[in-house]
Motif scaffolding. Structure first.
Motif, PDB file in Angstrom:
ATOM      1  N   GLY A 110       0.807  -1.210   0.000  1.00 53.44           N
ATOM      2  CA  GLY A 110       0.000   0.000   0.000  1.00 53.44           C
ATOM      3  C   GLY A 110       0.844   1.266   0.000  1.00 53.44           C
ATOM      4  N   LEU A 111       1.888   1.290   0.829  1.00 50.03           N
ATOM      5  CA  LEU A 111       2.762   2.466   0.865  1.00 50.03           C
ATOM      6  C   LEU A 111       3.511   2.639  -0.453  1.00 50.03           C
ATOM      7  CD1 LEU A 111       4.217   2.231   4.489  1.00 50.03           C
ATOM      8  CD2 LEU A 111       2.458   3.796   3.626  1.00 50.03           C
ATOM      9  N   ALA A 112       3.945   1.524  -1.039  1.00 48.72           N
ATOM     10  CA  ALA A 112       4.606   1.611  -2.344  1.00 48.72           C
ATOM     11  C   ALA A 112       3.644   2.147  -3.393  1.00 48.72           C
ATOM     12  CB  ALA A 112       5.135   0.240  -2.757  1.00 48.72           C
ATOM     13  N   GLY A 113       2.378   1.749  -3.317  1.00 50.55           N
ATOM     14  CA  GLY A 113       1.385   2.269  -4.247  1.00 50.55           C
ATOM     15  C   GLY A 113       1.142   3.749  -4.088  1.00 50.55           C
ATOM     16  N   LEU A 114       1.395   4.279  -2.894  1.00 53.27           N
ATOM     17  CA  LEU A 114       1.268   5.716  -2.656  1.00 53.27           C
ATOM     18  C   LEU A 114       2.542   6.483  -2.987  1.00 53.27           C
ATOM     19  CD1 LEU A 114      -0.694   5.693   0.737  1.00 53.27           C
ATOM     20  CD2 LEU A 114      -1.574   6.298  -1.523  1.00 53.27           C
ATOM     21  N   GLY A 115       3.568   5.747  -3.431  1.00 53.37           N
ATOM     22  CA  GLY A 115       4.804   6.400  -3.844  1.00 53.37           C
ATOM     23  C   GLY A 115       5.872   6.502  -2.783  1.00 53.37           C
ATOM     24  N   VAL A 116       5.707   5.835  -1.640  1.00 52.62           N
ATOM     25  CA  VAL A 116       6.732   5.874  -0.600  1.00 52.62           C
ATOM     26  C   VAL A 116       7.913   5.017  -1.050  1.00 52.62           C
ATOM     27  CG1 VAL A 116       7.272   5.343   1.807  1.00 52.62           C
ATOM     28  CG2 VAL A 116       4.992   6.189   1.181  1.00 52.62           C
ATOM     29  N   PRO A 117       9.105   5.599  -1.196  1.00 57.64           N
ATOM     30  CA  PRO A 117      10.239   4.832  -1.727  1.00 57.64           C
ATOM     31  C   PRO A 117      10.696   3.746  -0.758  1.00 57.64           C
ATOM     32  CG  PRO A 117      10.952   7.005  -0.987  1.00 57.64           C
ATOM     33  CD  PRO A 117       9.458   6.998  -0.912  1.00 57.64           C
ATOM     34  N   TYR A 118      11.020   2.607  -1.310  1.00 60.98           N
ATOM     35  CA  TYR A 118      11.592   1.465  -0.589  1.00 60.98           C
ATOM     36  C   TYR A 118      10.645   0.863   0.460  1.00 60.98           C
ATOM     37  CZ  TYR A 118      15.803   3.366  -2.698  1.00 60.98           C
ATOM     38  OH  TYR A 118      16.723   3.860  -3.586  1.00 60.98           O
ATOM     39  N   ALA A 119       9.398   1.289   0.486  1.00 57.53           N
ATOM     40  CA  ALA A 119       8.475   0.760   1.506  1.00 57.53           C
ATOM     41  C   ALA A 119       8.280  -0.738   1.332  1.00 57.53           C
ATOM     42  CB  ALA A 119       7.140   1.480   1.433  1.00 57.53           C
ATOM     43  N   LEU A 120       8.042  -1.170   0.101  1.00 60.76           N
ATOM     44  CA  LEU A 120       7.817  -2.593  -0.131  1.00 60.76           C
ATOM     45  C   LEU A 120       9.091  -3.388   0.104  1.00 60.76           C
ATOM     46  CD1 LEU A 120       5.769  -4.717  -0.943  1.00 60.76           C
ATOM     47  CD2 LEU A 120       6.328  -4.288  -3.340  1.00 60.76           C
ATOM     48  N   ASP A 121      10.225  -2.826  -0.285  1.00 55.90           N
ATOM     49  CA  ASP A 121      11.506  -3.504  -0.068  1.00 55.90           C
ATOM     50  C   ASP A 121      11.752  -3.750   1.421  1.00 55.90           C
ATOM     51  OD1 ASP A 121      11.577  -1.589  -2.453  1.00 55.90           O
ATOM     52  OD2 ASP A 121      13.266  -2.913  -2.930  1.00 55.90           O
ATOM     53  N   VAL A 122      11.565  -2.706   2.214  1.00 52.52           N
ATOM     54  CA  VAL A 122      11.817  -2.833   3.652  1.00 52.52           C
ATOM     55  C   VAL A 122      10.879  -3.852   4.280  1.00 52.52           C
ATOM     56  CG1 VAL A 122      11.694  -1.607   5.858  1.00 52.52           C
ATOM     57  CG2 VAL A 122      12.788  -0.517   3.886  1.00 52.52           C
ATOM     58  N   CYS A 123       9.590  -3.757   3.947  1.00 49.47           N
ATOM     59  CA  CYS A 123       8.620  -4.664   4.552  1.00 49.47           C
ATOM     60  C   CYS A 123       8.856  -6.114   4.148  1.00 49.47           C
ATOM     61  CB  CYS A 123       7.206  -4.231   4.175  1.00 49.47           C
ATOM     62  SG  CYS A 123       6.643  -2.733   5.020  1.00 49.47           S
ATOM     63  N   LEU A 124       9.119  -6.354   2.870  1.00 55.56           N
ATOM     64  CA  LEU A 124       9.297  -7.740   2.428  1.00 55.56           C
ATOM     65  C   LEU A 124      10.592  -8.347   2.941  1.00 55.56           C
ATOM     66  CD1 LEU A 124       7.906  -7.954  -1.227  1.00 55.56           C
ATOM     67  CD2 LEU A 124       6.804  -8.527   0.936  1.00 55.56           C
ATOM     68  N   TRP A 125      11.668  -7.570   2.965  1.00 58.53           N
ATOM     69  CA  TRP A 125      12.917  -8.129   3.486  1.00 58.53           C
ATOM     70  C   TRP A 125      12.845  -8.339   4.989  1.00 58.53           C
ATOM     71  CZ3 TRP A 125      16.134 -11.016   1.205  1.00 58.53           C
ATOM     72  CH2 TRP A 125      16.413 -10.849  -0.161  1.00 58.53           C
ATOM     73  N   ALA A 126      12.168  -7.432   5.697  1.00 57.33           N
ATOM     74  CA  ALA A 126      11.964  -7.649   7.134  1.00 57.33           C
ATOM     75  C   ALA A 126      11.145  -8.908   7.367  1.00 57.33           C
ATOM     76  CB  ALA A 126      11.277  -6.435   7.754  1.00 57.33           C
ATOM     77  N   LEU A 127      10.120  -9.096   6.551  1.00 56.55           N
ATOM     78  CA  LEU A 127       9.283 -10.277   6.684  1.00 56.55           C
ATOM     79  C   LEU A 127      10.032 -11.537   6.280  1.00 56.55           C
ATOM     80  CD1 LEU A 127       6.594 -11.536   7.333  1.00 56.55           C
ATOM     81  CD2 LEU A 127       5.802 -10.947   5.033  1.00 56.55           C
ATOM     82  N   ALA A 128      10.876 -11.447   5.258  1.00 59.45           N
ATOM     83  CA  ALA A 128      11.669 -12.608   4.853  1.00 59.45           C
ATOM     84  C   ALA A 128      12.584 -13.055   5.991  1.00 59.45           C
ATOM     85  CB  ALA A 128      12.485 -12.273   3.606  1.00 59.45           C
TER      86      ALA A 128
END
Length: 236
Positions: A161-179
């Protein structure tokens, strides 16, 4: 972690919804299937092509169906074994669709490292649930863990959702933290199972199959038989 902290608060909201759903003629199994279908369609039609914010909103709405079916079962006063298996199976399908869609989006948009993180999340999520289910099937009860389904959904959907709003690296941080959390949780689950097994053996040593197993009879190999036969002939 989130499950244990939020369960009581969430129930106060979902229980009235569950009672209302029963009054209009719905049943928990139907709600489970509808929620899963909605998650799969939202993930494949919106998240995978890159409509991350819209996809997050749709998938989140249908993920909440998983709270309603449990509230309906509580309001009805009973659940069924079929419902338990159906719910667990649909959870795995929904989780696979969510992280599979994020992996597809990452790879098709040229973000291979992010795609690897999404695949790690997908695999570890399935393994975490599988270890718990297998432990339950052999009577080994284990408790909560670092990254259960609630944490996986929250981090995955918040990042998208944050990546869809244009927040940089939001998806990267969340997915790597989750990984990282997922890998740690797989180890944690296996250690919990080992601890439960050790506790069972300590409480009832007779249940240890290593103590009660009958060793197979020792059979000499063909070379040993030939050597003994040669020795007998030479003695003659």
């Amino acid at each position: 972690m989130l499950n244990s902290l939020a369960r009581a608060s969430v129930s106060r909201v979902t229980d009235p919804v569950g009672r209302a759903a029963l009054r209009v003629g719905l049943n928990p199994d139907l709600v489970t299937v509808l929620g899963t279908v909605g998650v799969v369609v939202g993930a494949l039609a919106l998240l995978a092509p890159g409509y991350l914010f819209a996809g997050t909103m749709v998938v989140t709405a249908f993920v909440l169906f998983d709270l309603v079916d449990g509230a309906m079962a509580r309001a009805r006063g009973y659940g069924t074994d079929f419902g338990v298996v159906l719910d667990a199976s649909c959870d795995r399908i929904a989780d696979g669709a969510l992280f599979g869609a994020l992996a597809f989006y990452a790879f098709t948009s040229g973000q291979r490292v992010l795609g690897i993180a999404a695949l790690i999340c997908l695999v570890t999520g399935q393994v975490i649930s599988y270890v718990k289910a297998r432990a339950d099937s052999v009577g080994l009860k284990i408790g909560g863990a670092l990254a259960e389904r609630a944490e996986r959904n929250v981090l995955g959907l918040v990042g998208a959702g944050l990546a869809g709003l244009g927040v940089p690296y939001a998806l990267d941080v969340c997915l790597w933290a989750l990984a990282a959390a997922g890998l740690a949780t797989v180890v944690q689950r296996l250690m919990q199972v080992k601890g439960a097994w050790d506790a069972r053996i300590a409480a009832d040593p007779a249940s240890d199959p290593a103590r009660t197993a009958v060793p197979p009879p020792v059979r000499p190999d063909s070379a040993g038989r030939r050597r003994r036969s040669d020795l007998r002939r030479s003695a003659r």
